[in-house]
Design a protein around this motif. Structure first.
Motif, PDB file in Angstrom:
ATOM      1  N   UNK A 202       0.803  -1.215   0.000  1.00  0.00           N
ATOM      2  CA  UNK A 202       0.000   0.000   0.000  1.00  0.00           C
ATOM      3  C   UNK A 202       0.837   1.267   0.000  1.00  0.00           C
ATOM      4  N   UNK A 203       2.010   1.240   0.632  1.00  0.00           N
ATOM      5  CA  UNK A 203       2.881   2.411   0.652  1.00  0.00           C
ATOM      6  C   UNK A 203       4.325   1.935   0.775  1.00  0.00           C
ATOM      7  N   UNK A 204       5.218   2.638   0.102  1.00  0.00           N
ATOM      8  CA  UNK A 204       6.629   2.283   0.219  1.00  0.00           C
ATOM      9  C   UNK A 204       7.413   3.346   0.982  1.00  0.00           C
ATOM     10  N   UNK A 205       6.714   4.325   1.530  1.00  0.00           N
ATOM     11  CA  UNK A 205       7.360   5.355   2.334  1.00  0.00           C
ATOM     12  C   UNK A 205       6.731   5.356   3.730  1.00  0.00           C
ATOM     13  N   UNK A 206       7.534   4.958   4.699  1.00  0.00           N
ATOM     14  CA  UNK A 206       7.040   4.857   6.070  1.00  0.00           C
ATOM     15  C   UNK A 206       7.581   5.975   6.956  1.00  0.00           C
ATOM     16  N   UNK A 207       8.105   7.036   6.360  1.00  0.00           N
ATOM     17  CA  UNK A 207       8.769   8.083   7.146  1.00  0.00           C
ATOM     18  C   UNK A 207       7.817   8.827   8.076  1.00  0.00           C
ATOM     19  N   UNK A 208       6.525   8.766   7.846  1.00  0.00           N
ATOM     20  CA  UNK A 208       5.574   9.466   8.705  1.00  0.00           C
ATOM     21  C   UNK A 208       5.162   8.697   9.943  1.00  0.00           C
ATOM     22  N   UNK A 209       5.612   7.462  10.096  1.00  0.00           N
ATOM     23  CA  UNK A 209       5.209   6.639  11.242  1.00  0.00           C
ATOM     24  C   UNK A 209       5.908   7.133  12.509  1.00  0.00           C
ATOM     25  N   UNK A 210       5.107   7.327  13.552  1.00  0.00           N
ATOM     26  CA  UNK A 210       5.659   7.773  14.835  1.00  0.00           C
ATOM     27  C   UNK A 210       5.035   6.953  15.955  1.00  0.00           C
ATOM     28  N   UNK A 211       5.836   6.710  16.973  1.00  0.00           N
ATOM     29  CA  UNK A 211       5.343   6.106  18.208  1.00  0.00           C
ATOM     30  C   UNK A 211       5.516   7.190  19.268  1.00  0.00           C
ATOM     31  N   UNK A 212       4.423   7.843  19.547  1.00  0.00           N
ATOM     32  CA  UNK A 212       4.502   8.992  20.443  1.00  0.00           C
ATOM     33  C   UNK A 212       5.321  10.075  19.777  1.00  0.00           C
ATOM     34  N   UNK A 213       6.290  10.638  20.489  1.00  0.00           N
ATOM     35  CA  UNK A 213       7.126  11.683  19.897  1.00  0.00           C
ATOM     36  C   UNK A 213       8.298  11.127  19.065  1.00  0.00           C
ATOM     37  N   UNK A 214       8.479   9.799  19.089  1.00  0.00           N
ATOM     38  CA  UNK A 214       9.627   9.187  18.412  1.00  0.00           C
ATOM     39  C   UNK A 214       9.221   8.797  16.990  1.00  0.00           C
ATOM     40  N   UNK A 215       9.910   9.382  16.020  1.00  0.00           N
ATOM     41  CA  UNK A 215       9.645   9.042  14.625  1.00  0.00           C
ATOM     42  C   UNK A 215      10.502   7.857  14.199  1.00  0.00           C
ATOM     43  N   UNK A 216       9.884   6.705  14.017  1.00  0.00           N
ATOM     44  CA  UNK A 216      10.636   5.507  13.628  1.00  0.00           C
ATOM     45  C   UNK A 216      10.468   5.167  12.151  1.00  0.00           C
TER      46      UNK A 216
END
Length: 129
Positions: free
Chosen positions: A48-62
């Motif tokens: 569905x997407x090949x860019x996961x840069x927007x995923x965050x766990x709380x304030x931590x962008x993983x």
């Protein structure tokens, strides 16, 4: 001092290393293109997407870390299955050919007169029996 430098530069190891670095840099472009232009869009179609840069766990962008891990896995699989495995197979084929060549070279060819003498010897042995 210049002679020593010239001797160092013209050694085979230095030239081989320079060629390897140049070919490696050119090959890097091929692998990166394979990953970014072929494999990553396929992953995007499946996932569905090949860019996961927007995923965050709380304030931590993983997300960027996930992108880097996926990129590494894709690049390493392309290198392994596209280069390492075929090269290994080609080396095995070449080794078999070389072994067969050495085996045929090791078998001595018997001159015709020696063959004839052996046949005569066999006939004489048969006559004595």
């Amino acid at each position: 001092m210049f002679e020593e430098f010239k001797k160092f530069i013209l050694r085979g190891n230095v030239v081989d290393l320079a060629v390897a670095v140049i070919i490696g840099a050119a090959f890097n472009q091929i692998v990166n293109s394979m990953v970014s232009d072929v494999i990553t869009p396929l992953v995007g179609l499946i996932g569905g997407s090949h860019d996961f840069s927007g995923i965050k766990i709380g304030p931590v962008g993983i997300g960027k870390f996930i992108n880097a891990v996926l990129n590494f896995l894709i690049v390493s699989s392309v290198v392994f299955f596209g280069i390492i495995k075929p090269m290994k197979k080609l080396n095995e084929i070449a080794a078999k050919k070389e072994a067969a060549k050495q085996q045929t070279e090791q078998q001595p060819t018997i001159p015709e007169d020696v063959k004839l003498l052996r046949e005569i010897l066999e006939e004489l042995k048969k006559q004595k029996v």
